[in-house]
Design an enzyme around this catalytic site. Structure first.
Site, PDB file in Angstrom:
ATOM      1  N   PRO A 123      -1.899 -35.817  10.217  1.00  0.00           N
ATOM      2  CG  PRO A 123      -1.276 -36.949  12.150  1.00  0.00           C
ATOM      3  CD  PRO A 123      -0.716 -36.364  10.895  1.00  0.00           C
ATOM      4  CE  LYS A 124      -8.335 -28.916  10.241  1.00  0.00           C
ATOM      5  NZ  LYS A 124      -8.492 -28.276  11.549  1.00  0.00           N
ATOM      6  CB  VAL A 125      -1.878 -31.226  15.228  1.00  0.00           C
ATOM      7  CG1 VAL A 125      -1.613 -31.005  16.713  1.00  0.00           C
ATOM      8  CG2 VAL A 125      -1.024 -32.367  14.691  1.00  0.00           C
ATOM      9  N   GLY A 278      -9.113 -34.400  12.507  1.00  0.00           N
ATOM     10  CA  GLY A 278      -9.234 -34.815  11.120  1.00  0.00           C
ATOM     11  C   GLY A 278      -7.870 -35.066  10.519  1.00  0.00           C
TER      12      GLY A 278
END
Length: 579
Positions: A123-125, A278
């Site tokens: 996950p794009k934290v 994202g």
């Protein structure tokens, strides 16, 4: 893995042609507009980097920055386009932050993945990027991302974060980790909750000079270990041994763009412990850290979620007039994409709302999607200095009793009346909508709302664009409308009766209808004192009386009220005035 703002300039999903549009400005106007927007962006940069504030959403900032660069290309081609301030600091990163390559869609993901296996997805934290430096196992530096090469020391504040160990067990002399400090969430669903202002809270806590009570609860997600173990499995295992255990739970092997798309959709909708914007795909094998440079992160790519709100430029404003005289405001905007929908027009609703919002062509507005994918105006993000207010229809000339004739200033409302009476639940004239009525208005004999009842096939055929066959079809449909019952002709005329009252109306001809007083109207369902007064006023209006006289003259052919008719159930509406 959100970094600082300078690396977050996203590719807005406009058509490439859209961005090439240059405003029609004089050189003096262009210079002033560019200056004003540049000053605002600089102020936002200072608030973000120096004060830890977040006065504007990142996606909106990015769109405005791209807009400024476009204006500079249009009017100042010899001047290098403005680059965002980077918030660099006095400390050098031991290994630079490369950033990630932004991919627009699944097809771009598939192209990027070619010949790069093995690949891993995370996950794009959505937080604030940091470099952690451990020497002989001790945390000695915590550096803000800044420019990617230099940043500020956050060591004192980072030491307050319980999720970041002060000591790790390792035989390496130096361990450099790059990660995202984030705000822990309880079951956060990105699809419904959005960004939740999480990043701004983290940035504010880290940039404060004094201790923030938020610091101990912050989390850390390590997304890069430059010069670390050779394989992802080894890196994840050792990170867990150091005390960074979250990464192994949220790292998945992927082989195809379909794999990426499935995880991306799942993480968008399922509960997560952090905010995301994202997904990030990275190669298992990465180059040596000494080769890493800002802006050259082709070994890592991001496929971001479509932002819930996006900006666009107002190109023009239309003011359509409805059949009852209500004037609306519709913004024509530079096309943008949200959730796979291309948006070109956004309705503001009433004229008064447009005036309150103070929108003119050239303004930048924020747009989102409401229920059922309907475009919704959120707010004005940036106002142009040159305020050219468009002319609007005169509200004094448009009401429920106006525009029963096709006068020049009444054309919009008159067409709206015609378009409405064509509907299936009114006179049911299939295949004839606004564009067709516009054609018929070229006939000089079109003098009022029901003139078409007397048009001959020859007259219809004389209209440019209408063939003999089409004229015959229209004539037959007009004749068929004569068979509609009195109730539907009352509705076509625009008498302000609720559907329940129309269904219950016992009258068989116009004489009975006109003989009613307010008390009589109030006997019908859904009609209170206020509505009854409006009905009587409507039916006593001179123009309405003339139209009714016309219909009475056509009575033998028009009114066949012997058969009952049931109208559709009414939609929920506001209570009647005075009822």
């Amino acid at each position: 893995m959100a970094g600082m703002r300078w690396w977050l300039i996203v590719v807005v999903l406009f058509s490439s042609a859209g961005w090439a549009i240059c405003p029609v400005w004089t050189p003096a106007t262009a210079s002033e507009e560019i200056k004003q927007l540049e000053q605002q962006l600089t102020q936002w940069d200072e608030d973000y980097y120096q004060q830890g504030g977040s006065p504007i959403d990142d996606a909106l900032y990015d769109s405005l920055h791209q807009r400024l660069q476009q204006w500079q290309r249009c009017f100042q081609p010899a001047t290098p386009p403005r680059e965002p301030q980077t918030g660099g600091g006095p400390l050098n990163h031991p290994i630079a932050h490369t950033g990630v390559k932004k991919l627009a869609d699944k097809q771009a993901v598939a192209r990027w993945m070619q010949n790069k296996a093995p690949l891993w997805l995370q996950p794009k934290v959505d937080g604030v990027a940091v470099t952690l430096v451990y020497r002989q196992g001790q945390l000695t530096d915590a550096i803000s991302r800044g420019s990617g090469m230099q940043g500020e020391s956050w060591l004192e504040n980072v030491r307050q974060i319980s999720a970041i160990p002060h000591h790790i067990t390792t035989d390496r002399a130096r361990v450099v980790l790059q990660g995202e400090i984030y705000l822990p969430m309880n079951g956060h669903q990105q699809a419904t909750m959005g960004g939740a202002n999480a990043r701004a809270q983290v940035a504010g806590a880290l940039m404060r000079q004094r201790h923030s009570p938020l610091l101990p609860s912050l989390g850390i997600f390590i997304w890069a270990w430059p010069d670390g173990p050779e394989t992802m499995a080894q890196r994840l295992q050792q990170l867990a041994g150091f005390g960074f255990g979250l990464e192994a739970q949220w790292t998945q092997p992927v082989e195809t763009a379909d794999d990426v798309a499935r995880w991306r959709e799942a993480w968008f909708r399922q509960p997560l412990p952090f905010v995301t914007d994202g997904v990030v795909i990275q190669r298992e094998q990465r180059s040596a850290g000494r080769h890493w440079l800002p802006g050259q992160g082709d070994e890592v790519a991001a496929w971001k979620y479509t932002p819930p709100v996006i900006t666009s430029e107002v190109l023009s404003i239309d003011f359509p007039v409805g059949r009852t005289g209500k004037i609306a405001a519709v913004l024509n905007i530079l096309p943008v994409k949200l959730d796979d929908k291309t948006i070109r027009r956004v309705s503001l609703g009433s004229l008064s709302r447009w005036r309150e919002a103070d929108i003119v062509p050239g303004d930048q507005i924020a747009v989102s999607l409401a229920g059922q994918g309907i475009p919704r105006f959120e707010r004005v993000v940036w106002r142009v200095t040159q305020r050219d207010v468009p002319a609007t229809p005169d509200p004094e000339k448009h009401n429920a009793l106006s525009c029963l004739h096709p006068d020049t200033e009444c054309r919009e409302q008159f067409l709206a009346r015609l378009d409405w009476l064509s509907n299936k639940d009114v006179l049911d004239i299939p295949g004839l909508r606004r564009a067709g009525w516009q054609q018929l208005l070229s006939l000089a004999e079109f003098q009022h709302l029901f003139s078409w009842l007397r048009f001959s096939q020859q007259q219809l055929q004389s209209v440019p664009g209408i063939s003999e066959k089409r004229a015959q079809q229209l004539w037959h449909r007009f004749q068929f409308s004569r068979q509609q019952p009195l109730q539907l002709w009352v509705k076509a005329l625009g008498v302000p009766l609720p559907v329940a009252a129309l269904n219950a109306l016992p009258d068989r001809d116009w004489q009975q209808l006109l003989a009613r007083d307010e008390a009589s109207w109030r006997q019908l369902p859904g009609i209170g004192a206020g509505r009854a007064a409006r009905i009587v006023q409507f039916l006593q209006h001179d123009e309405v009386r003339r139209l009714i006289t016309f219909l009475q003259q056509e009575r033998d052919e028009v009114i066949h009220a012997s058969r009952p008719v049931t109208l559709p159930a009414p939609a929920l509406s506001a209570p009647d005035e005075g009822s």
